[in-house]
Design an enzyme around this catalytic site. Structure first.
Site, PDB file in Angstrom:
ATOM      1  N   HIS A 241     -11.379   1.086   4.305  1.00 12.03           N
ATOM      2  CA  HIS A 241     -10.382   0.154   3.788  1.00 12.03           C
ATOM      3  C   HIS A 241     -11.043  -0.808   2.806  1.00 12.03           C
ATOM      4  CE1 HIS A 241      -6.983  -2.403   3.490  1.00 12.03           C
ATOM      5  NE2 HIS A 241      -7.466  -3.376   4.235  1.00 12.03           N
TER       6      HIS A 241
ATOM      7  N   ASP B 248      -5.599  -8.758   1.139  1.00 11.75           N
ATOM      8  CA  ASP B 248      -5.693  -7.551   1.962  1.00 11.75           C
ATOM      9  C   ASP B 248      -4.346  -6.845   1.926  1.00 11.75           C
ATOM     10  OD1 ASP B 248      -6.170  -5.603   3.802  1.00 11.75           O
ATOM     11  OD2 ASP B 248      -6.977  -6.916   5.349  1.00 11.75           O
TER      12      ASP B 248
ATOM     13  N   CYS C 293      -5.361   0.982  -1.075  1.00 12.83           N
ATOM     14  CA  CYS C 293      -5.961  -0.343  -0.890  1.00 12.83           C
ATOM     15  C   CYS C 293      -7.099  -0.561  -1.885  1.00 12.83           C
ATOM     16  CB  CYS C 293      -6.466  -0.506   0.539  1.00 12.83           C
ATOM     17  SG  CYS C 293      -7.616   0.767   1.074  1.00 12.83           S
TER      18      CYS C 293
ATOM     19  N   ASN D  25       0.850  -1.197   0.000  1.00  9.51           N
ATOM     20  CA  ASN D  25       0.000   0.000   0.000  1.00  9.51           C
ATOM     21  C   ASN D  25       0.880   1.239   0.000  1.00  9.51           C
ATOM     22  OD1 ASN D  25      -1.733   2.194   0.900  1.00  9.51           O
ATOM     23  ND2 ASN D  25      -3.224   0.613   1.344  1.00  9.51           N
TER      24      ASN D  25
END
Length: 1091
Positions: A453, A470, A206, A201
């Protein structure tokens, strides 16, 4: 997402970032939080369901709090002590800053950690649905014992009583905390556990990472990207195809997470774009369009259409005559309603819902005139890869802002779009194509409308195994986590005392699906195809293999670093090259001198042989000096190496002389050269000799250069070295010289003695004036405040220029006669925007004060050219006032500029001179209008200095004659337009212009209606459909024509904006532009890919 160093930042709420609070005086722009969620593997998993608890903190007299930060009481969750920390005036930003803090971090044992998922909320005490809630997760430790939101909500929003967050000077803050016990988080290896790697990131990317992982795991798409033509001469940072190929290659073959910086550079993004969170859906469309364009004329032309393009038919069909109008349109994704829909099928039902065009809304058919008709959409064909964008964000007319829809919304593992006899299909659809789809990926948004997020659940091979991508972390997940847990809706907290008959506490799940990707069953073998090295261009393989080898080399160097020493060797050549260009006050920049990577076991004598090979200087002519770092952070050669020093190994020497344990050894190589530039034997150095370095200044050229070095006797006089200096400088022996010591005396600057007229002939006639100029020299980039992204011009200035000198230089550049008409605004280094408030006239002393933003120095200033001098303007108050004409349907906007001690009466007199009145003696009043309601009528005597027109509309209008002659039983009531919320019929939405109206004590609604229709000039046909209601606190109570209206209203002339006569009818006014894309966050700039 990437971990965030402590940082000080001033940034709009748009840039949703989560940081440890640490009053941020140093460091970089804060980054998004790493959600330290435990992975569902045997080695690394949650031991038990997390304990969860809610804590409510009521803060009284908030506006009177004088301390910079405020802590709540301690509360316990999961056996741990917590507390909330707020900065009531912001942590150096114009936002409320709020964090969750480990209350006992100071007394916990070394190495402690705890992981928590938590949300922080500021409760709206008027309408709970407007409560601002943000959630995140964090691995707390001794290094980061608090975590949260530096820009939680704007201070202007918090402290505005009408917004509902501060009522009776009381604010209510809530925290929901779930503590998870996690094992072995940091050593987790995504590639080893799952076979896949994540994406790093960059700050707030994200949303992009989740989309890129989804596209990468569509192998047909990946193969097409690999086959886009690129060459070995292309650079990834300047070529979107090459950057995407490089990214996909690394995702396929790397063992660790991959950076996206090359890709975002190829987009033309700067650092600010990487910290700006955007919308996945919008990025998907923009990226698809760019790739479609880049694929044109190549072997993969049309791939985007083949994968993602479907078609639907818009139709209008008349009911009573034989006429039908159709229009075919293509789509790459479908936006589906979430609100009011239980699942995907309900959304598709709504998508193809037939609308009746009748009554006033009849369709004008060619040759048939106005006709009753049916209007709708049917699908001609669906694409092999179906992208469904769920409308989780909607525009709220009441608040004039976007809100997130967290309602429960189900989506199936298999989606059958041929259901019910193909009710979604048009007559032209090919019924031989089976539109049965299987779910490939679920993109999730966790958080609220102001940020959050993104991550993705993906089935790369459409097997039963799901994976969660993730950011850097990839974990195996089960189907329940990927599907059911992403439906949204509410969840019950486990009861703490199950034996008691207490109502379970429900909380809204703020993590839910935002985008779904389905792959058609009949196409899955084609789409989930094999992609291997033969699909990758040879030059790309070679380039990326070199990159990989270079990375391995650096990794090996790092691993072997303890076996080597870096020796940096500076020589006279380096001093000559740098002094007067990059260096003025020191001797050399050690990062720009030759360096040697030497094994620590090598003897220093062997090292001298290496130097002899590199520089062509025999070892007997080499003398090495150690550098010493001074308190002013400059370096000087301190002492020569002794024979004992040179008898050591390189490693021993470094350890002996380098007390700071730096990895580098810095040396100065002294060499004496003859006239033929061949090395000479080195002079003897006695204890009395001092090593001095000399710089020559030329005031005509404004140039400082290095001319050499000398040994001088400590007991000697300056006169003794003047002949040598004249020779070094090329002066005659008759020239007078002036010497200046620099710093502590071992650097001497000299020049020819200035002549009497030097001060007139030269800007900087002597060394001191030149060095003052150099120390304070600053090139400033000036931008027009109207075009804050573009440099307009640059000026070289001094940091010690006064305010007057700065504006005078700018005025000269712009050709403005009066420098006081220049107004400057400083630059916010964090948001890369102008600061909200301009610099006041002589409000700062020096240029440096204008450029400093907290701990950072900018080189940007914004300018405006005013129509009057700034001191005059500052003594004035400027108000934007809209004037509504009494008899004409006209609205004009006026900028009223008056002295700050003026009154509302002065404003009204000024307006009278600018507008057309219905009669010369008309009386005006000034109203405060907010969200289509009248909140205040200003008294003519009220001072204008404290009136704020930033959030509220100021409206001027004539006072109707009927209001001037109110009878004892007459009422002056508020009248507002409203409509019902289409999704929630109990919600009232105001619109249009509110107004006052006098009603008589016994006046019926029918009489009032006549007067309203006359006032608003509404045609009979439209007005007959209007409804009328008494509305109190948002609840309508409808009138009949015979009802006496006054009986409902209290005797409050102006204060009751929450009780009014409501006029219910459709809002036919044009929508604001920002409502076009109703699924975009309110905090976002549009996504742009520039290259």
């Amino acid at each position: 997402m990437a971990t965030s160093p402590p940082a000080e930042q001033q940034q709009q709420e748009e840039d949703e970032v989560l940081v440890p609070h640490q009053e941020l005086p140093n460091g970089t722009q804060p980054m998004e939080v790493v959600p330290a969620e435990p992975a569902a593997t045997v080695e690394n998993q949650q031991i038990e369901d997390p304990p969860i608890s809610r804590f409510t903190w009521t803060i009284e007299n908030l506006s009177r709090v004088s301390t910079k930060k405020l802590y709540s009481e301690v509360f316990v969750v999961g056996g741990y002590k917590w507390r909330i920390l707020i900065f009531p005036r912001g942590n150096n930003v114009e936002f409320l800053s709020m964090y969750l803090d480990v209350a006992d971090s100071g007394v916990l044992p070394y190495g402690w950690t705890r992981y928590a998922q938590f949300s922080l909320s500021v409760v709206n005490q008027i309408h709970n649905k407007f409560t601002i809630r943000k959630e995140t997760q964090h691995q707390f430790s001794g290094r980061e014992s608090d975590w949260g939101f530096t820009s939680f909500m704007p201070l202007g929003e918090l402290y505005n009583p009408s917004r509902g967050y501060l009522v009776n000077d009381t604010c209510i803050v809530e925290a929901e905390v779930a503590v998870c016990k996690v094992v072995d988080y940091w050593s987790y290896d995504s590639k080893k556990e799952t076979g896949y790697v994540g994406l790093k990131n960059q700050g707030a990317t994200c949303y992009m990472n989740s989309l890129l992982q989804t596209l990468y795991h569509i192998p047909y798409f990946r193969k097409a990207v690999y086959h886009m033509p690129t060459t070995e001469n292309d650079m990834p940072s300047g070529s979107i195809p090459l950057a995407l190929q490089s990214l996909f290659y690394k995702l396929q073959y790397n063992d660790s997470s991959v950076s996206t910086k090359e890709l975002t550079k190829s987009f033309g993004w700067d650092m600010h774009d990487s910290f700006m969170q955007h919308d996945v859906q919008e990025l998907n469309r923009v990226l698809s369009e760019k790739l479609e364009d880049k694929m044109k004329g190549t072997v993969v032309e049309g791939t985007i259409q083949q994968l993602f393009e479907g078609h639907h038919m818009n139709y209008i069909e008349c009911i009573n005559v034989d006429f039908k109008s159709t229009r075919k349109e293509s789509f790459y994704d479908l936006q589906l309603d979430v609100k009011g829909c239980q699942d995907v099928y309900a959304s598709f039902d709504k998508y193809v819902e037939v609308e009746r065009l009748e009554g006033d809304n009849k369709y004008h058919a060619e040759q048939h005139g106005l006709q009753d008709a049916k209007k709708g959409v049917l699908f001609i064909d669906f694409p092999p890869v179906l992208q469904l964008q769920l409308k989780r964000f909607e525009y709220d007319f009441m608040r004039d802002t976007m809100v997130k829809i967290n309602d429960r919304y189900e989506f199936p593992l298999q989606l059958d779009l041929d259901r019910d006899n193909g009710k979604y299909l048009s007559p032209d659809a090919d019924r031989n194509v089976r539109n049965l789809y299987t779910l490939h990926s679920v993109l999730v948004h966790s958080g609220g409308v102001h940020g959050g997020h993104y991550y993705a659940f993906i089935r790369p091979t459409l097997s039963d195994q799901w994976f969660k991508f993730d950011d850097e972390r990839v974990t195996k997940e089960d189907a329940k986590k990927a599907l059911e847990e992403q439906y949204g809706g509410e969840e019950e907290l486990p009861q703490t005392n199950p034996g008691l008959n207490n109502t379970p506490f429900k909380f809204t799940k703020y993590s839910n699906a935002y985008m779904l990707v389905y792959i058609r069953e009949s196409d899955k073998d084609k789409i989930i195809c094999n992609v291997d090295e033969k699909d990758i261009a040879e030059h790309l393989r070679i380039r990326l293999e070199k990159d990989r080898e270079e990375k391995e080399r650096r990794k090996k160097e790092k691993a072997e670093a303890h076996l080597y020493t870096i020796i940096k060797v500076a020589r006279d050549d380096d001093l000559k090259a740098q002094i007067g260009k990059d260096i003025y006050f020191d001797l050399v920049d050690h990062d720009k001198v030759p360096s040697f990577r030497i094994q620590k076991q090598m003897t220093f004598t062997q090292f001298k042989e290496e130097v002899a090979k590199e520089f062509g200087i025999p070892t007997q002519f080499q003398r090495f000096w150690l550098w010493a770092k001074r308190q002013n952070h400059t370096y000087r050669p301190n002492r020569p190496l002794s024979p004992q020093d040179e008898a050591h190994t390189v490693g021993q020497l470094k350890e002996q002389v380098n007390k700071a344990h730096n990895a580098e050894l810095k040396l100065f190589l002294e060499v004496e050269l003859g006239l033929d530039l061949k090395p000479l034997p080195l002079p003897e150095k006695t204890r009395e000799d001092i090593f001095l370095f000399f710089k020559l200044y030329d005031p005509e050229k404004e140039e400082l250069r290095y001319v050499g070095r000398l040994f001088v006797k400590a007991s000697g006089r300056p006169l003794d070295i003047l002949p040598k200096l004249r020779m070094l400088a090329g002066f005659s022996q008759d020239d007078d010289i002036e010497l200046y010591e620099l710093e502590d005396g071992d650097i001497i600057c000299f020049q020819k003695s200035p002549k009497p007229d030097s001060a007139d002939r030269y800007r900087f006639p002597d060394v001191p004036s030149f060095l003052v100029y150099i120390r304070n020299r600053q090139v400033v980039h000036f931008r027009s405040l109207e075009k804050p992204k573009e440099d307009d011009f640059c000026l070289e200035m001094s940091k010690i220029f006064t305010y007057d000198e700065v504006v005078e230089k700018v005025a000269q550049k712009l050709g403005v006669d009066d420098p006081s008409k220049i107004r400057l605004t400083s630059h916010n280094c964090y948001s890369q925007q102008p600061k909200p408030q301009p610099i006041k006239y002589r409000g700062v002393e020096r240029l440096l004060d204008m450029l400093i933003h907290y701990n950072q120095t900018s080189d940007i200033l914004y300018y405006e050219v005013l129509d009057i001098p700034l001191p005059e303007l500052q003594a004035l108050k400027t108000l934007k006032v809209t004037y509504h004409h009494a008899t004409k349907d006209e609205v004009s906007v006026h900028s009223i500029r008056l002295p700050k001690n003026s009154t509302v009466g002065d404003v009204l007199n000024d307006i009278k001179s600018k507008v057309e009145l219905s009669h010369p003696n008309a009386e005006l009043r000034l109203l405060e209008v907010f969200y289509h309601k009248i909140y205040k009528v200003f008294a003519p005597s009220e001072k204008i200095e404290n009136i704020n027109d930033q959030y509220w509309t100021l409206r001027a209008e004539e006072v109707p004659e009927e209001e001037k002659n109110l009878g004892p039983f007459d009422r002056l009531i508020h009248v507002y337009h409203f409509t019902k919320d289409t999704q929630n019929q109990t919600q009232v939405q105001n619109f249009g212009e509110p107004f006052f109206m006098v009603i008589r004590e016994d006046e019926s609604l029918s009489s009032i209606k006549e007067r309203i229709q006359k006032k608003l000039k509404v045609p009979d046909e439209d007005f007959s459909k209007w409804k009328f209601a008494y509305i109190s606190l948002g609840r309508p109570d409808y009138f009949e024509d015979s009802d006496i209206v006054a009986t409902k209203f209290q005797r409050n002339m102006y204060g009751a904006w929450e009780q009014y006569l409501g006029l219910e009818h459709p809002d036919t006014a044009p929508r604001k532009a920002h409502t076009v894309n109703q699924n975009r966050h309110s905090f976002e700039r549009p996504v742009k890919i520039y290259n």
